[in-house]
Scaffold this motif. Structure first.
Motif, mmCIF file in Angstrom:
data_model
loop_
_atom_site.group_PDB
_atom_site.id
_atom_site.type_symbol
_atom_site.label_atom_id
_atom_site.label_comp_id
_atom_site.label_asym_id
_atom_site.label_seq_id
_atom_site.Cartn_x
_atom_site.Cartn_y
_atom_site.Cartn_z
ATOM 1 N N GLY A 1 -5.377 6.393 -3.516
ATOM 2 C CA GLY A 1 -3.970 6.770 -3.403
ATOM 3 C C GLY A 1 -3.632 7.313 -2.028
ATOM 4 N N GLY B 1 -1.287 5.198 0.126
ATOM 5 C CA GLY B 1 -0.011 5.856 0.419
ATOM 6 C C GLY B 1 0.510 5.482 1.794
ATOM 7 N N SER C 1 3.272 2.805 1.561
ATOM 8 C CA SER C 1 4.648 3.247 1.307
ATOM 9 C C SER C 1 5.203 4.018 2.499
ATOM 10 C CB SER C 1 4.710 4.099 0.033
ATOM 11 O OG SER C 1 3.765 5.131 0.074
ATOM 12 N N ALA D 1 8.684 7.148 -3.160
ATOM 13 C CA ALA D 1 7.523 6.411 -3.670
ATOM 14 C C ALA D 1 6.214 7.054 -3.226
ATOM 15 C CB ALA D 1 7.583 4.963 -3.194
ATOM 16 N N THR D 2 6.149 7.492 -1.982
ATOM 17 C CA THR D 2 4.929 8.128 -1.479
ATOM 18 C C THR D 2 4.626 9.410 -2.238
ATOM 19 O OG1 THR D 2 5.369 7.219 0.729
ATOM 20 C CG2 THR D 2 3.787 9.021 0.572
ATOM 21 N N LEU E 1 3.470 8.512 -5.734
ATOM 22 C CA LEU E 1 2.146 7.895 -5.644
ATOM 23 C C LEU E 1 1.051 8.964 -5.609
ATOM 24 C CD1 LEU E 1 1.149 4.976 -3.293
ATOM 25 C CD2 LEU E 1 -0.263 7.010 -3.403
ATOM 26 N N TYR E 2 1.226 9.978 -4.788
ATOM 27 C CA TYR E 2 0.206 11.028 -4.684
ATOM 28 C C TYR E 2 0.123 11.842 -5.980
ATOM 29 C CZ TYR E 2 -0.116 10.009 0.308
ATOM 30 O OH TYR E 2 -0.323 9.390 1.521
ATOM 31 N N ALA F 1 -1.797 9.682 -8.464
ATOM 32 C CA ALA F 1 -3.214 9.597 -8.114
ATOM 33 C C ALA F 1 -3.944 10.883 -8.477
ATOM 34 C CB ALA F 1 -3.369 9.303 -6.623
ATOM 35 N N GLY G 1 4.505 3.046 -13.962
ATOM 36 C CA GLY G 1 4.981 2.261 -12.824
ATOM 37 C C GLY G 1 5.687 0.989 -13.260
ATOM 38 N N THR H 1 9.271 2.833 -6.062
ATOM 39 C CA THR H 1 8.405 3.885 -6.592
ATOM 40 C C THR H 1 7.425 3.336 -7.631
ATOM 41 O OG1 THR H 1 10.114 5.556 -6.232
ATOM 42 C CG2 THR H 1 8.359 6.088 -7.805
ATOM 43 N N TYR I 1 4.657 0.852 -5.908
ATOM 44 C CA TYR I 1 3.721 1.519 -5.006
ATOM 45 C C TYR I 1 2.890 2.581 -5.723
ATOM 46 C CZ TYR I 1 5.275 -0.650 -0.665
ATOM 47 O OH TYR I 1 5.531 -1.554 0.341
ATOM 48 N N ALA I 2 3.501 3.355 -6.614
ATOM 49 C CA ALA I 2 2.776 4.439 -7.274
ATOM 50 C C ALA I 2 1.737 3.920 -8.257
ATOM 51 C CB ALA I 2 3.758 5.362 -7.994
#
Length: 542
Positions: free
Chosen positions: A220, A224, A227, A369-370, A373-374, A377, A393, A422, A425-426
């Motif tokens: 992730g 990341g 994104s 999205a970033t 994503l974190y 993860a 997602g 989002t 990417y996530a």
């Protein structure tokens, strides 16, 4: 010995069970030692407290993750910035008509997918001197080429010096000088060849360093960058657009040239900073190297993993049902991801905004999205499950595409793009980590992941052709095809979860019955190693 790092966030009882499993594995195998990752040249693995282990993983993170993240940020920036260049005069100056722009996009993905598997296999076929080694010789020395995972893969050893990232950075710079459609297509093909292998190589590289319950957070952190690249791409394109006319070149040319130069610079830095397999990582002490290798050795199996290549590893990966099922799951996420990455500027521009404003409006969805994503993860590693976040997602993508295919106002459709960006990417790091977690054996895992990513990325070629100019502004065909891919994910993910649950339950029951009958050591350690994820003590991650 201690096991899982506190940053994995496991419950105390789970940690104790894992400690006991690894302790039993270590003690029971003193008479059945196997070579793994060069551990024979290192001292015995030390006993580390949770605090000491956490400090060790952070030390590794600080050395590996920043440069890998920066490399992939520029990789994704270089493959996706053509969407921003389109708004800065690319199509008009090169006189692109009809589907020519879409074809140029497609011609990146075809060589990219074809060469991903050979690029991945390069990591296993050369030693640290660049010499070809035979399958029977494959062992820890094969991993000395990890530093070269961003190098060219089919060239003879005496030409392996040029850093692959520098190579595609040069290609990206040259893309800013093209004068015709055939030249654009040719350069896109070269870019696809040059970038192939970076992502699967890095994912496999991370799987060599980190235990499987720590893997998604690292993937992730690494992914990341993709994104973030979307956000940077819009900001950079907006700033670079003001250079239009400088030295007689439009803004699209400067986008390619400047971002290509940045890629070359990072490639040179990566060549210096990247390290190899843990056994040769000079930033770790011998004891720390031994501990990292020990953690990986018994991560997937109580008897350790095999490390010598045989053709049965190839057959096992190709014939494994989960590899093919996960390819469909991969496609269900990567098609929406590439579709929105390549066409988000065009979609927003179709809402009636000026090109410069459209570039800026691409930034907020990627920032959101970033962040998500974190979060995904971190909590996926914390609860040791992948599928809930993949389904989340897919749900985001479903909502976003449903909004955009409708006749909703432009403001609502822009809000819908947040869901698509989002969701795609996530969910992606979980898709990649899930299969890697459930394939046991170094070579089966490597081959399976190469197939997973290489074949799955062909859906990117499909995504390149479904958003046609004549379908603007609703892009019904494009959004409709993406919804089809999302539907495939909603079918395949539950199938995978139910299958894994049934197999795990069956193995639990078989183990319980064996204990009741007093059966022990039904299989030798070597037999269990050869069985890999089919071994009775292996449990699939959900």
């Amino acid at each position: 010995m201690s096991t899982h790092s506190p940053d994995v966030g496991t419950e105390e009882n789970e940690k104790r069970e894992s400690d006991l499993r690894l302790e039993r594995a270590s003690s029971s195998l003193r008479s059945d030692k196997i070579e793994f990752g060069g551990d024979s040249s290192l001292p015995p693995a030390p006993k580390l407290s949770p605090e000491e282990e956490g400090k060790l993983w952070r030390k590794i993170d600080i050395r590996l993750m920043p440069i890998l993240t920066l490399m992939y940020l520029l990789s994704f920036l270089d493959r996706g910035n053509i969407g921003n260049a389109r708004l800065q005069g690319l199509t008009s100056q090169l006189h692109l008509a009809g589907q020519e722009y879409n074809i140029a996009l497609t011609m990146y993905f075809i060589p990219y997918c074809i060469f991903e598997c050979p690029a991945k296999c390069e990591v296993l076929l050369y030693d640290n001197r660049g010499s070809l080694i035979l399958p029977a010789q494959l062992g820890p020395q094969a991993f000395q080429t990890i530093k070269w995972l961003n190098f060219s893969y089919t060239f003879p050893s005496d030409l392996r010096g040029p850093n692959r990232q520098c190579l595609w950075g040069i290609i990206m710079t040259l893309m800013g000088l093209v004068k015709s459609y055939p030249q654009l297509v040719g350069v896109r093909v070269c870019l696809g060849v040059a970038e192939a292998g970076l992502f699967p190589g890095v994912v496999y590289y991370l799987s060599i360093w980190y235990p499987r319950h720590m893997l998604q957070l690292r993937i992730g952190l690494f992914f990341g960058a993709a994104s973030l690249a979307g956000a940077f791409s819009g900001l950079l394109a907006y700033g670079i657009s003001f250079m239009g006319g400088t030295r007689g070149m439009l803004g699209w040319s400067w986008i390619f040239i400047l971002e290509g130069i940045a890629t070359v610079v990072v490639g040179l830095i990566a060549f210096i900073v990247l390290v190899d397999f843990p056994a040769t990582a000079d930033f770790l002490t011998p004891e720390e190297r031994a501990f990292v290798i020990w953690r990986k050795k018994y991560d997937n199996s109580s008897v350790g993993e095999e490390e010598h290549f045989e053709m049965r590893h190839l057959r096992a990966a190709v014939s494994d049902w989960q590899v093919w099922l996960h390819i469909l799951i991969y496609m269900s996420i990567i098609a929406p991801l590439y579709g929105i990455t390549l066409f988000l500027p065009t979609i927003i521009n179709s809402f009636g905004y000026e090109p410069a404003i459209s570039q800026l409006l691409t930034v907020p969805p990627y920032v959101v999205a970033t962040t998500v994503l974190y979060i995904f993860a971190f909590y996926s590693d914390k609860i040791k499950k992948r599928y809930p976040f993949i389904l989340a997602g897919l749900t985001f993508c479903l909502i976003g595409f449903a909004i955009n295919i409708s006749d909703a106002p432009h403001g609502v459709k822009y809000f819908g793009t947040f869901f698509v960006v989002t969701g795609s990417y996530a969910a992606f790091p979980g898709v990649v980590a899930w299969l890697g977690n459930n394939l046991a054996g170094q070579y089966k895992r490597g081959i399976g992941m190469a197939m997973h990513i290489g074949i799955g990325n062909f859906s990117g070629a499909i995504a390149s052709n479904i958003y046609r100019s004549r379908d603007s502004p609703r892009f019904i065909i494009g959004h409709g095809v993406e919804l089809m891919f999302v539907g495939i994910g909603f079918i395949c993910v539950p199938i995978a979860v139910i299958s894994y649950m049934r197999i795990n339950k069956s193995r639990d029951e078989a183990q319980r019955q064996a204990i009741e009958r007093g059966e022990q050591n039904k299989y030798t350690p070597q037999q269990l190693r050869e069985m890999g994820d089919r071994a009775p003590d292996f449990r699939y991650m959900l």
